[in-house]
Design a protein around this motif. Sequence first.
Motif, PDB file in Angstrom:
ATOM      1  N   LYS A  24     -22.307 -18.090  -4.755  1.00 26.24           N
ATOM      2  CA  LYS A  24     -20.958 -17.539  -4.662  1.00 26.24           C
ATOM      3  C   LYS A  24     -20.751 -16.912  -3.290  1.00 26.24           C
ATOM      4  O   LYS A  24     -21.583 -16.141  -2.828  1.00 26.24           O
ATOM      5  CB  LYS A  24     -20.790 -16.467  -5.745  1.00 26.24           C
ATOM      6  CG  LYS A  24     -19.460 -16.476  -6.405  1.00 26.24           C
ATOM      7  CD  LYS A  24     -19.414 -15.443  -7.501  1.00 26.24           C
ATOM      8  CE  LYS A  24     -18.302 -15.748  -8.438  1.00 26.24           C
ATOM      9  NZ  LYS A  24     -18.156 -14.744  -9.466  1.00 26.24           N
ATOM     10  N   PRO A  25     -19.644 -17.232  -2.622  1.00 26.67           N
ATOM     11  CA  PRO A  25     -19.441 -16.683  -1.280  1.00 26.67           C
ATOM     12  C   PRO A  25     -19.179 -15.181  -1.324  1.00 26.67           C
ATOM     13  O   PRO A  25     -18.600 -14.673  -2.271  1.00 26.67           O
ATOM     14  CB  PRO A  25     -18.205 -17.432  -0.769  1.00 26.67           C
ATOM     15  CG  PRO A  25     -17.511 -17.920  -1.985  1.00 26.67           C
ATOM     16  CD  PRO A  25     -18.568 -18.104  -3.041  1.00 26.67           C
ATOM     17  N   SER A  26     -19.644 -14.488  -0.296  1.00 23.97           N
ATOM     18  CA  SER A  26     -19.347 -13.066  -0.208  1.00 23.97           C
ATOM     19  C   SER A  26     -17.902 -12.926   0.266  1.00 23.97           C
ATOM     20  O   SER A  26     -17.254 -13.898   0.630  1.00 23.97           O
ATOM     21  CB  SER A  26     -20.308 -12.398   0.764  1.00 23.97           C
ATOM     22  OG  SER A  26     -20.165 -12.964   2.044  1.00 23.97           O
ATOM     23  N   ALA A  27     -17.415 -11.710   0.242  1.00 23.86           N
ATOM     24  CA  ALA A  27     -16.023 -11.473   0.600  1.00 23.86           C
ATOM     25  C   ALA A  27     -15.736 -11.953   2.023  1.00 23.86           C
ATOM     26  O   ALA A  27     -16.416 -11.589   2.967  1.00 23.86           O
ATOM     27  CB  ALA A  27     -15.696  -9.995   0.466  1.00 23.86           C
ATOM     28  N   GLU A  28     -14.723 -12.804   2.149  1.00 23.23           N
ATOM     29  CA  GLU A  28     -14.271 -13.288   3.451  1.00 23.23           C
ATOM     30  C   GLU A  28     -12.914 -12.657   3.738  1.00 23.23           C
ATOM     31  O   GLU A  28     -12.216 -12.233   2.835  1.00 23.23           O
ATOM     32  CB  GLU A  28     -14.089 -14.805   3.413  1.00 23.23           C
ATOM     33  CG  GLU A  28     -15.355 -15.580   3.194  1.00 23.23           C
ATOM     34  CD  GLU A  28     -15.096 -17.083   3.157  1.00 23.23           C
ATOM     35  OE1 GLU A  28     -14.068 -17.544   3.681  1.00 23.23           O
ATOM     36  OE2 GLU A  28     -15.934 -17.784   2.591  1.00 23.23           O
ATOM     37  N   LYS A  78     -10.752 -16.606  -1.093  1.00 20.04           N
ATOM     38  CA  LYS A  78     -11.775 -17.578  -1.514  1.00 20.04           C
ATOM     39  C   LYS A  78     -12.854 -16.975  -2.395  1.00 20.04           C
ATOM     40  O   LYS A  78     -13.228 -17.570  -3.402  1.00 20.04           O
ATOM     41  CB  LYS A  78     -12.405 -18.241  -0.292  1.00 20.04           C
ATOM     42  CG  LYS A  78     -11.447 -19.157   0.432  1.00 20.04           C
ATOM     43  CD  LYS A  78     -12.092 -19.812   1.629  1.00 20.04           C
ATOM     44  CE  LYS A  78     -11.062 -20.661   2.354  1.00 20.04           C
ATOM     45  NZ  LYS A  78     -11.625 -21.327   3.521  1.00 20.04           N
ATOM     46  N   ASN A  79     -13.381 -15.800  -2.044  1.00 23.18           N
ATOM     47  CA  ASN A  79     -14.485 -15.240  -2.830  1.00 23.18           C
ATOM     48  C   ASN A  79     -14.056 -14.861  -4.244  1.00 23.18           C
ATOM     49  O   ASN A  79     -14.885 -14.763  -5.146  1.00 23.18           O
ATOM     50  CB  ASN A  79     -15.119 -14.035  -2.123  1.00 23.18           C
ATOM     51  CG  ASN A  79     -14.154 -12.884  -1.951  1.00 23.18           C
ATOM     52  OD1 ASN A  79     -13.129 -13.027  -1.294  1.00 23.18           O
ATOM     53  ND2 ASN A  79     -14.487 -11.743  -2.508  1.00 23.18           N
ATOM     54  N   LYS A  92     -10.321  -7.881   3.295  1.00 25.36           N
ATOM     55  CA  LYS A  92     -11.342  -8.291   2.330  1.00 25.36           C
ATOM     56  C   LYS A  92     -11.011  -7.625   1.002  1.00 25.36           C
ATOM     57  O   LYS A  92     -10.609  -6.457   0.972  1.00 25.36           O
ATOM     58  CB  LYS A  92     -12.742  -7.854   2.772  1.00 25.36           C
ATOM     59  CG  LYS A  92     -13.285  -8.619   3.938  1.00 25.36           C
ATOM     60  CD  LYS A  92     -14.711  -8.190   4.241  1.00 25.36           C
ATOM     61  CE  LYS A  92     -15.266  -8.945   5.441  1.00 25.36           C
ATOM     62  NZ  LYS A  92     -16.655  -8.539   5.716  1.00 25.36           N
ATOM     63  N   GLU A 114     -12.530  -7.397  -3.215  1.00 23.51           N
ATOM     64  CA  GLU A 114     -13.623  -7.694  -4.136  1.00 23.51           C
ATOM     65  C   GLU A 114     -13.242  -7.210  -5.523  1.00 23.51           C
ATOM     66  O   GLU A 114     -12.426  -6.299  -5.674  1.00 23.51           O
ATOM     67  CB  GLU A 114     -14.909  -6.994  -3.678  1.00 23.51           C
ATOM     68  CG  GLU A 114     -15.386  -7.468  -2.325  1.00 23.51           C
ATOM     69  CD  GLU A 114     -16.614  -6.711  -1.835  1.00 23.51           C
ATOM     70  OE1 GLU A 114     -17.162  -5.895  -2.602  1.00 23.51           O
ATOM     71  OE2 GLU A 114     -16.994  -6.940  -0.683  1.00 23.51           O
TER      72      GLU A 114
END
Length: 118
Positions: free
Chosen positions: A42-46, A70-71, A101, A103
């Motif tokens: 899973k990508p980290s926050a972009e 995306k994330n 960003k 999350e």
Amino acid sequence: MKSLKTLLILAALFAGAAHAQSTINSGSGAMPMGEAKKEAAKPSAEMADGEIRKVDKEAKKITIKHGEIKNLEMPGMTMVFQVKDAAMLDAVKAGDKIRFKAESAGGAIVVTEIQPAR
């Protein structure tokens, strides 16, 4: 012959018990191997692009019209976010173009960083 039958029966019982245990484990919250790999990938926050629509310092919230995040696998939309640090709201105003960003934290989506767009 009798011992061979006994051995085969025990082997079948053992195999069935092992399968049942793996089924129980995967149903009790254990993550199957393929899922663990997906989670790790899973990508980290972009940074996402956005435009500030409203700043609510009293409620510590910000409304952003944004592109894809995306994330979080979130398409573009306008929505209200909580902010990680209320001091971030002092640096922005409605109409500002930003990169930010966000999350997921505690069931809410939280803006963790804001930068002016370039």
